[in-house]
Motif scaffolding. Structure first.
Motif, PDB file in Angstrom:
ATOM      1  N   ILE A  99       0.834  -1.203   0.000  1.00 53.32           N
ATOM      2  CA  ILE A  99       0.000   0.000   0.000  1.00 53.32           C
ATOM      3  C   ILE A  99       0.870   1.255   0.000  1.00 53.32           C
ATOM      4  CG2 ILE A  99      -1.646   1.349   1.358  1.00 53.32           C
ATOM      5  CD1 ILE A  99      -2.994  -1.205   2.166  1.00 53.32           C
ATOM      6  N   LEU A 100       1.931   1.230   0.797  1.00 58.77           N
ATOM      7  CA  LEU A 100       2.847   2.378   0.785  1.00 58.77           C
ATOM      8  C   LEU A 100       3.456   2.554  -0.599  1.00 58.77           C
ATOM      9  CD1 LEU A 100       4.674   1.942   4.222  1.00 58.77           C
ATOM     10  CD2 LEU A 100       2.907   3.602   3.632  1.00 58.77           C
ATOM     11  N   GLY A 101       3.824   1.445  -1.238  1.00 62.16           N
ATOM     12  CA  GLY A 101       4.378   1.518  -2.587  1.00 62.16           C
ATOM     13  C   GLY A 101       3.380   2.082  -3.579  1.00 62.16           C
ATOM     14  N   MET A 102       2.117   1.629  -3.466  1.00 60.58           N
ATOM     15  CA  MET A 102       1.080   2.137  -4.372  1.00 60.58           C
ATOM     16  C   MET A 102       0.852   3.634  -4.174  1.00 60.58           C
ATOM     17  SD  MET A 102      -1.817  -0.854  -4.607  1.00 60.58           S
ATOM     18  CE  MET A 102      -1.844  -1.293  -2.868  1.00 60.58           C
TER      19      MET A 102
ATOM     20  N   LEU B 112       1.487   9.002  -6.265  1.00 63.75           N
ATOM     21  CA  LEU B 112       1.941  10.391  -6.128  1.00 63.75           C
ATOM     22  C   LEU B 112       2.873  10.778  -7.266  1.00 63.75           C
ATOM     23  CD1 LEU B 112       2.595  10.692  -2.278  1.00 63.75           C
ATOM     24  CD2 LEU B 112       0.924  11.983  -3.614  1.00 63.75           C
ATOM     25  N   GLY B 113       3.714   9.813  -7.662  1.00 59.15           N
ATOM     26  CA  GLY B 113       4.612  10.084  -8.781  1.00 59.15           C
ATOM     27  C   GLY B 113       3.856  10.320 -10.076  1.00 59.15           C
ATOM     28  N   VAL B 114       2.808   9.523 -10.303  1.00 62.54           N
ATOM     29  CA  VAL B 114       1.990   9.694 -11.508  1.00 62.54           C
ATOM     30  C   VAL B 114       1.318  11.062 -11.501  1.00 62.54           C
ATOM     31  CG1 VAL B 114      -0.044   8.848 -12.743  1.00 62.54           C
ATOM     32  CG2 VAL B 114       1.605   7.225 -11.828  1.00 62.54           C
TER      33      VAL B 114
ATOM     34  N   LEU C 185       4.520  13.930 -11.302  1.00 62.60           N
ATOM     35  CA  LEU C 185       5.530  13.890 -12.357  1.00 62.60           C
ATOM     36  C   LEU C 185       4.948  13.555 -13.726  1.00 62.60           C
ATOM     37  CD1 LEU C 185       8.385  12.024 -10.419  1.00 62.60           C
ATOM     38  CD2 LEU C 185       8.016  14.498 -10.678  1.00 62.60           C
ATOM     39  N   GLY C 186       3.739  13.000 -13.730  1.00 63.01           N
ATOM     40  CA  GLY C 186       3.063  12.758 -14.989  1.00 63.01           C
ATOM     41  C   GLY C 186       3.542  11.579 -15.798  1.00 63.01           C
ATOM     42  N   PHE C 187       4.279  10.645 -15.202  1.00 63.96           N
ATOM     43  CA  PHE C 187       4.720   9.490 -15.988  1.00 63.96           C
ATOM     44  C   PHE C 187       3.603   8.458 -16.084  1.00 63.96           C
ATOM     45  CE2 PHE C 187       6.062   8.427 -11.626  1.00 63.96           C
ATOM     46  CZ  PHE C 187       5.529   7.156 -11.483  1.00 63.96           C
ATOM     47  N   SER C 188       3.745   7.507 -16.977  1.00 62.39           N
ATOM     48  CA  SER C 188       2.819   6.408 -17.257  1.00 62.39           C
ATOM     49  C   SER C 188       1.682   6.876 -18.166  1.00 62.39           C
ATOM     50  CB  SER C 188       2.245   5.788 -15.974  1.00 62.39           C
ATOM     51  OG  SER C 188       1.117   6.499 -15.545  1.00 62.39           O
TER      52      SER C 188
ATOM     53  N   ILE D 297      -5.607   6.673  -5.429  1.00 63.17           N
ATOM     54  CA  ILE D 297      -6.145   5.861  -6.528  1.00 63.17           C
ATOM     55  C   ILE D 297      -7.208   6.633  -7.311  1.00 63.17           C
ATOM     56  CG2 ILE D 297      -7.652   3.882  -7.003  1.00 63.17           C
ATOM     57  CD1 ILE D 297      -6.064   2.303  -4.978  1.00 63.17           C
ATOM     58  N   LEU D 298      -8.104   7.317  -6.604  1.00 65.74           N
ATOM     59  CA  LEU D 298      -9.166   8.059  -7.278  1.00 65.74           C
ATOM     60  C   LEU D 298      -8.667   9.351  -7.906  1.00 65.74           C
ATOM     61  CD1 LEU D 298     -12.056   7.503  -4.701  1.00 65.74           C
ATOM     62  CD2 LEU D 298     -11.770   6.433  -6.943  1.00 65.74           C
ATOM     63  N   SER D 299      -7.443   9.740  -7.594  1.00 68.26           N
ATOM     64  CA  SER D 299      -6.820  10.892  -8.248  1.00 68.26           C
ATOM     65  C   SER D 299      -6.018  10.471  -9.479  1.00 68.26           C
ATOM     66  CB  SER D 299      -5.898  11.633  -7.270  1.00 68.26           C
ATOM     67  OG  SER D 299      -6.621  12.148  -6.177  1.00 68.26           O
ATOM     68  N   VAL D 300      -5.652   9.214  -9.527  1.00 68.35           N
ATOM     69  CA  VAL D 300      -4.913   8.688 -10.667  1.00 68.35           C
ATOM     70  C   VAL D 300      -5.865   8.252 -11.773  1.00 68.35           C
ATOM     71  CG1 VAL D 300      -3.433   6.784 -11.446  1.00 68.35           C
ATOM     72  CG2 VAL D 300      -2.891   8.006  -9.337  1.00 68.35           C
ATOM     73  N   VAL D 301      -6.952   7.614 -11.388  1.00 64.99           N
ATOM     74  CA  VAL D 301      -7.927   7.091 -12.350  1.00 64.99           C
ATOM     75  C   VAL D 301      -9.321   7.543 -11.932  1.00 64.99           C
ATOM     76  CG1 VAL D 301      -8.831   5.023 -13.454  1.00 64.99           C
ATOM     77  CG2 VAL D 301      -6.460   5.070 -12.675  1.00 64.99           C
ATOM     78  N   SER D 302     -10.132   7.965 -12.882  1.00 67.47           N
ATOM     79  CA  SER D 302     -11.483   8.414 -12.580  1.00 67.47           C
ATOM     80  C   SER D 302     -12.296   7.300 -11.920  1.00 67.47           C
ATOM     81  CB  SER D 302     -12.188   8.861 -13.863  1.00 67.47           C
ATOM     82  OG  SER D 302     -13.570   9.084 -13.630  1.00 67.47           O
ATOM     83  N   TRP D 303     -13.144   7.671 -10.987  1.00 66.90           N
ATOM     84  CA  TRP D 303     -13.962   6.698 -10.273  1.00 66.90           C
ATOM     85  C   TRP D 303     -14.880   5.936 -11.228  1.00 66.90           C
ATOM     86  CZ3 TRP D 303     -19.284   6.581 -10.236  1.00 66.90           C
ATOM     87  CH2 TRP D 303     -19.941   7.713 -10.725  1.00 66.90           C
ATOM     88  N   THR D 304     -15.194   6.522 -12.394  1.00 72.54           N
ATOM     89  CA  THR D 304     -16.102   5.880 -13.346  1.00 72.54           C
ATOM     90  C   THR D 304     -15.506   4.614 -13.962  1.00 72.54           C
ATOM     91  OG1 THR D 304     -15.275   7.305 -15.126  1.00 72.54           O
ATOM     92  CG2 THR D 304     -17.204   8.071 -13.898  1.00 72.54           C
ATOM     93  N   VAL D 305     -14.194   4.428 -13.829  1.00 72.47           N
ATOM     94  CA  VAL D 305     -13.520   3.262 -14.402  1.00 72.47           C
ATOM     95  C   VAL D 305     -13.780   2.005 -13.582  1.00 72.47           C
ATOM     96  CG1 VAL D 305     -11.252   2.263 -14.935  1.00 72.47           C
ATOM     97  CG2 VAL D 305     -11.742   4.659 -15.495  1.00 72.47           C
ATOM     98  N   PHE D 306     -13.978   2.162 -12.285  1.00 70.57           N
ATOM     99  CA  PHE D 306     -14.047   1.013 -11.381  1.00 70.57           C
ATOM    100  C   PHE D 306     -15.425   0.356 -11.438  1.00 70.57           C
ATOM    101  CE2 PHE D 306     -10.999   4.054  -9.649  1.00 70.57           C
ATOM    102  CZ  PHE D 306      -9.862   3.269  -9.672  1.00 70.57           C
TER     103      PHE D 306
END
Length: 487
Positions: free
Chosen positions: A177-180, A185-187, A190-193, A271-280
């Protein structure tokens, strides 16, 4: 009389040597207790159930977890107050028996046993679903059977091995979880991926608002949210096998706020800041789905392994607690005497064996309804688990009234805000039960609860008619030599 003097009267919480008052070996050290406490709050309710909750509530699920987390802290502090008054392996079943009456202790012990059997079924079901991420050709029931047998074997060896397994299971979950969170935060920063161009904290309110399904949608997720926190009270069951319960248990309980803030609120915000909630969507782990959307399929596989260990960890805890609860009931004459016997290593193997056999029902459920198995058992596990919380809070309120009257010694670890925090927690649990009655999917548990309650009442009177002394109240302490206080 202080709670320490109460311990001396009963031979001390540690008992002679390294054996507890109930005959268990005190093989759980500080680091194991701490990780059991952390791991108890991180299971399939977060890793798997959150997918369904997100689809129902959107980003407002974060608020639901925050409010429910506060209630959980109140419950744990109430439990901590009771544990420092008298740390025993029977835990809340013992406290219900002492402060609410023998009938309530009887019902609590058997209901908590049932909770862990049902939860064990839930967790092996989830584990079997995770296996299909890699190999869909393996039937769910085959995986469920294999995991049940494996964890049963672990619990046959020693409590220390159980503690070590829980330590490493929890360590994997915490590290992941810490890694995720760090990768997320990096995504965002920093905008990678593949998700770097769209990842932003604004996703928490830009896709239909923070409450895209309205307040009602958020409220209807509370049953799923409360299920995610079930097993956090397991640390109370370890009291009879902790090497130093008066030191380790308060530390473990006081970590509840930051555990919830970091592992639930922090992880969901990222998680919800990386991917829109509508995806789940329901039935899919939001963590696995998020990594797949980011474009890191290897990362999704790693997360799937982590959530697999989370499910196995919870089932392992179920194997542990059911044996202890059956023995506590047997020692009080409220269960078959068959369960009182300990192995040479101080393990309640008979109770564990019978409980594991009952968990094999989960194999049949996975065989009959592989697609709906998880949803079938979640709601029933929730209502039976919340019963333990109701008993903890009710027992603590009665205990504190007796303390204020000078009838019992004051605990060294008092719950703050008495009585309002406990009353609020009880009212919140009652509100969740009402919502479960409204929710068509969760309503099945309310149909089952009266049947179980009727079975408890009938069996209680049958046992009492055979031996009235079984349900006689026991005097655990002498009156405290202090002036009576206000109620």
């Amino acid at each position: 009389m202080t709670s320490v003097q109460v311990d001396e009267k009963h031979g001390g919480p540690e008992g002679p040597g390294n054996t507890s008052e109930e005959g268990y070996q005190r093989g759980l050290g500080n680091r194991q207790i701490q990780m059991i406490a952390i791991g108890g709050a991180i299971g399939t309710g977060l890793f798997l159930g959150a997918g369904k909750a997100i689809s129902k509530a959107g980003p407002s699920l974060i608020l639901a977890y925050a409010v429910a987390g506060l209630v959980i802290f109140f419950i744990m502090r109430a439990l901590g107050e009771l544990l420092m008054y008298r740390p025993v392996s029977g835990s809340f079943s013992e406290y219900a028996r002492e402060f609410l009456g023998p009938f309530w202790g009887y019902v609590t012990g058997w209901t908590y046993w049932l909770f862990w059997v049902v939860t064990g079924i839930t967790e092996v079901t989830a584990a079997a679903e995770y296996v299909q991420y890699w190999e869909e050709s393996i039937p769910q029931w085959v995986s469920a059977l294999g995991f049940t047998v494996l964890l049963f074997g672990i619990n046959l060896i020693s409590v220390k091995l159980f503690g070590e397994m829980e330590f490493w299971f929890s360590m994997i979950k915490v590290t992941a979880i810490l890694g995720m969170i760090l990768i997320g935060l990096g995504v965002i920063t920093l905008g990678f991926s593949d998700a770097g161009d769209t990842a932003s904290f604004s996703l928490l309110w830009s896709e239909g608002g923070f409450f895209p399904k309205g307040i009602g949608g958020t409220l209807m997720t509370l049953q799923i949210v409360m299920f995610a926190f079930l097993a956090v009270e397991l640390v109370g069951v370890t009291a009879g096998e902790a090497t130093n319960p008066r030191e380790t248990l308060p530390k473990a309980i006081n970590t509840v706020p930051w555990r919830i803030a970091l592992f639930y609120l922090g992880a969901l915000i990222i998680i919800l800041s990386v991917v829109s909630w509508t995806v789940f969507e329901p039935g899919v782990s939001p963590f696995v789905a998020a990594f797949a959307k980011i474009g890191l399929p290897a990362g999704a596989g790693i997360v799937n392994f982590v959530v697999l260990t989370a499910a196995l960890s919870s089932c392992n805890s179920g194997m542990y607690s059911t044996g202890r609860m059956l023995r506590d009931l047997a020692l009080n004459g409220q269960g078959p005497r068959f369960f009182t016997v300990l192995s040479p290593k101080g393990l309640p193997l008979r109770g564990t064996t019978v409980s594991a056999a009952c968990m094999l029902v989960g194999v049949w459920i996975n065989y009959q309804w592989p697609g709906e198995a998880f949803n079938y058992v979640v709601s029933f596990a929730t209502i039976s688990g919340m019963w333990a919380w109701i008993m903890i809070l009710s027992a603590q309120l009665v205990y504190r009234r007796k303390v204020n009257r000078g009838l019992l010694p004051r605990s060294d670890f008092q719950a703050p805000g008495y009585p309002w925090t406990s009353v609020f927690a009880l009212a919140f649990i009652g509100f969740v039960i009402v919502l479960m009655g409204i929710d068509e999917d969760a309503r099945v548990s309310l149909y089952c609860a009266p049947i179980w309650g009727a079975a408890m009442v009938v069996s209680y009177f049958v046992i009492k008619s055979r031996d009235p002394e079984v349900f006689a109240r026991k005097d655990h302490t002498a009156p405290a030599p202090t002036a009576a206080g206000k109620d």
